[in-house]
Scaffold this motif. Structure first.
Motif, mmCIF file in Angstrom:
data_model
loop_
_atom_site.group_PDB
_atom_site.id
_atom_site.type_symbol
_atom_site.label_atom_id
_atom_site.label_comp_id
_atom_site.label_asym_id
_atom_site.label_seq_id
_atom_site.Cartn_x
_atom_site.Cartn_y
_atom_site.Cartn_z
ATOM 1 N N ARG A 49 40.970 35.912 26.661
ATOM 2 C CA ARG A 49 42.283 36.295 26.236
ATOM 3 C C ARG A 49 42.530 38.383 25.940
ATOM 4 O O ARG A 49 43.645 38.296 26.757
ATOM 5 N N LEU A 50 41.204 38.865 25.807
ATOM 6 C CA LEU A 50 41.327 40.327 26.189
ATOM 7 C C LEU A 50 41.897 40.767 27.508
ATOM 8 O O LEU A 50 42.386 41.653 27.784
ATOM 9 N N PHE A 51 41.063 39.954 28.068
ATOM 10 C CA PHE A 51 41.283 40.888 29.681
ATOM 11 C C PHE A 51 42.003 39.982 30.692
ATOM 12 O O PHE A 51 43.309 40.219 31.557
ATOM 13 N N GLY A 52 43.683 38.984 30.032
ATOM 14 C CA GLY A 52 44.205 38.134 30.052
ATOM 15 C C GLY A 52 43.724 37.011 31.181
ATOM 16 O O GLY A 52 44.649 37.265 32.711
ATOM 17 N N VAL A 53 43.015 37.098 31.610
ATOM 18 C CA VAL A 53 42.528 35.471 32.149
ATOM 19 C C VAL A 53 41.860 34.254 31.755
ATOM 20 O O VAL A 53 41.728 34.605 30.654
ATOM 21 N N THR A 54 41.474 33.413 32.749
ATOM 22 C CA THR A 54 41.071 32.152 32.964
ATOM 23 C C THR A 54 39.553 32.399 31.941
ATOM 24 O O THR A 54 39.016 33.265 32.192
ATOM 25 N N GLN A 55 38.572 31.299 31.124
ATOM 26 C CA GLN A 55 38.088 31.183 30.474
ATOM 27 C C GLN A 55 36.841 31.098 32.034
ATOM 28 O O GLN A 55 35.818 31.869 32.335
ATOM 29 N N ARG A 57 37.059 32.588 34.782
ATOM 30 C CA ARG A 57 37.123 33.888 35.543
ATOM 31 C C ARG A 57 35.673 34.555 34.571
ATOM 32 O O ARG A 57 35.651 35.462 35.665
ATOM 33 N N ILE A 58 35.485 34.462 33.807
ATOM 34 C CA ILE A 58 34.988 34.791 32.430
ATOM 35 C C ILE A 58 33.764 34.897 33.216
ATOM 36 O O ILE A 58 32.111 35.319 33.179
ATOM 37 N N SER A 59 33.443 33.813 32.928
ATOM 38 C CA SER A 59 32.051 32.918 33.841
ATOM 39 C C SER A 59 31.837 33.361 35.401
ATOM 40 O O SER A 59 30.424 33.738 35.255
ATOM 41 N N ASP A 60 32.794 33.706 36.271
ATOM 42 C CA ASP A 60 32.603 33.944 37.133
ATOM 43 C C ASP A 60 31.865 35.312 37.343
ATOM 44 O O ASP A 60 31.387 36.459 37.940
ATOM 45 N N LEU A 61 32.667 36.295 36.593
ATOM 46 C CA LEU A 61 31.876 37.823 35.733
ATOM 47 C C LEU A 61 30.881 37.775 35.754
ATOM 48 O O LEU A 61 29.426 38.100 35.930
ATOM 49 N N MET A 62 30.287 36.748 34.962
ATOM 50 C CA MET A 62 29.077 36.447 33.623
ATOM 51 C C MET A 62 27.836 36.263 34.763
ATOM 52 O O MET A 62 26.948 35.990 34.723
ATOM 53 N N ARG A 63 28.563 35.612 35.818
ATOM 54 C CA ARG A 63 27.217 35.204 36.886
ATOM 55 C C ARG A 63 27.343 35.902 38.225
ATOM 56 O O ARG A 63 26.830 35.494 38.866
ATOM 57 N N GLY A 64 28.215 37.214 38.194
ATOM 58 C CA GLY A 64 27.802 38.303 39.482
ATOM 59 C C GLY A 64 28.532 37.896 40.359
ATOM 60 O O GLY A 64 28.062 38.224 41.283
ATOM 61 N N LYS A 65 29.063 37.011 40.584
ATOM 62 C CA LYS A 65 29.864 36.279 41.747
ATOM 63 C C LYS A 65 31.307 37.819 42.137
ATOM 64 O O LYS A 65 32.628 37.674 42.729
ATOM 65 N N ILE A 66 30.950 38.075 42.667
ATOM 66 C CA ILE A 66 31.434 39.816 43.109
ATOM 67 C C ILE A 66 32.362 39.312 44.489
ATOM 68 O O ILE A 66 33.428 40.139 44.404
ATOM 69 N N ASN A 67 32.603 38.865 44.897
ATOM 70 C CA ASN A 67 33.183 38.150 46.098
ATOM 71 C C ASN A 67 34.302 37.826 46.165
ATOM 72 O O ASN A 67 35.819 38.239 46.101
ATOM 73 N N LEU A 68 34.682 36.927 44.011
ATOM 74 C CA LEU A 68 35.932 36.840 43.508
ATOM 75 C C LEU A 68 36.724 37.876 42.579
ATOM 76 O O LEU A 68 37.222 37.855 42.356
ATOM 77 N N PHE A 69 35.955 38.408 43.067
ATOM 78 C CA PHE A 69 36.719 40.344 41.811
ATOM 79 C C PHE A 69 37.282 41.500 43.062
ATOM 80 O O PHE A 69 36.206 41.487 43.524
ATOM 81 N N SER A 70 38.293 42.341 42.826
ATOM 82 C CA SER A 70 38.883 43.081 43.191
ATOM 83 C C SER A 70 37.915 44.284 42.499
ATOM 84 O O SER A 70 37.963 43.924 41.758
ATOM 85 N N LEU A 71 38.014 45.768 43.541
ATOM 86 C CA LEU A 71 37.683 46.508 42.988
ATOM 87 C C LEU A 71 39.130 46.943 41.576
ATOM 88 O O LEU A 71 38.139 47.233 39.958
ATOM 89 N N ASP A 72 40.304 46.655 41.806
ATOM 90 C CA ASP A 72 41.271 47.229 40.731
ATOM 91 C C ASP A 72 41.381 45.666 39.866
ATOM 92 O O ASP A 72 41.938 46.406 39.122
ATOM 93 N N ALA A 73 41.418 44.356 39.897
ATOM 94 C CA ALA A 73 40.830 43.332 38.541
ATOM 95 C C ALA A 73 40.285 43.939 37.787
ATOM 96 O O ALA A 73 40.311 44.041 36.218
ATOM 97 N N LEU A 74 38.525 44.671 38.095
ATOM 98 C CA LEU A 74 37.378 44.934 37.455
ATOM 99 C C LEU A 74 37.577 46.977 36.482
ATOM 100 O O LEU A 74 37.689 46.385 35.599
ATOM 101 N N VAL A 75 38.782 47.023 37.107
ATOM 102 C CA VAL A 75 39.311 48.259 36.867
ATOM 103 C C VAL A 75 39.966 47.667 34.861
ATOM 104 O O VAL A 75 40.076 48.792 34.718
ATOM 105 N N ASN A 76 41.238 47.195 35.222
ATOM 106 C CA ASN A 76 41.832 46.721 35.230
ATOM 107 C C ASN A 76 41.610 46.124 33.112
ATOM 108 O O ASN A 76 41.420 46.694 32.564
ATOM 109 N N MET A 77 40.481 44.934 33.640
ATOM 110 C CA MET A 77 39.924 44.494 32.791
ATOM 111 C C MET A 77 39.173 45.688 31.875
ATOM 112 O O MET A 77 38.982 45.089 30.580
ATOM 113 N N ALA A 78 37.674 46.478 32.736
ATOM 114 C CA ALA A 78 37.634 47.214 31.924
ATOM 115 C C ALA A 78 38.429 48.706 30.644
ATOM 116 O O ALA A 78 38.043 48.675 30.207
ATOM 117 N N ALA A 79 39.389 49.026 31.592
ATOM 118 C CA ALA A 79 40.439 49.148 30.669
ATOM 119 C C ALA A 79 40.997 48.424 29.717
ATOM 120 O O ALA A 79 41.036 48.721 28.265
#
Length: 94
Positions: A49-55, A57-79
């Motif tokens: 909800r905070l990042f404006g993505v699906t759950q 997608r967060i699971s992919d992040l937590m599992r380290g599926k780096i190939n699914l994330f662009s640098l741009d998307a990660l910067v947006n999530m961090a902000a």
């Protein structure tokens, strides 16, 4: 077998220095985001909800599926997480 040494695993497995640098930044951001969520006990549902993505997608992040994330998307999530990003550029020495 080669005895070549690398400064990073990304330097060893990526085809170009540019790709290796991109992967280094992406992996650092993914780790920072994962640690932020864990430290603050933020659930995957809340993070989505905070990042404006699906759950998932967060699971992919937590599992380290780096190939699914662009640098741009990660910067947006961090902000969105309230993290402050800084970039430091240094010249490579031989």
């Amino acid at each position: 077998m080669s005895n070549e040494r690398f400064a990073s695993v990304w330097d060893a497995i990526e085809d170009t220095p540019e790709e290796a640098e991109n992967m280094k930044l992406r992996s650092s951001l993914m780790l920072a985001l994962k640690n932020h969520l864990l430290r603050n006990n933020i659930s995957q549902t809340e993070a989505a909800r905070l990042f404006g993505v699906t759950q998932p997608r967060i699971s992919d992040l937590m599992r380290g599926k780096i190939n699914l994330f662009s640098l741009d998307a990660l910067v947006n999530m961090a902000a969105a997480a309230g993290l402050h990003l800084e970039i430091r550029v240094v010249e490579e020495t031989a």
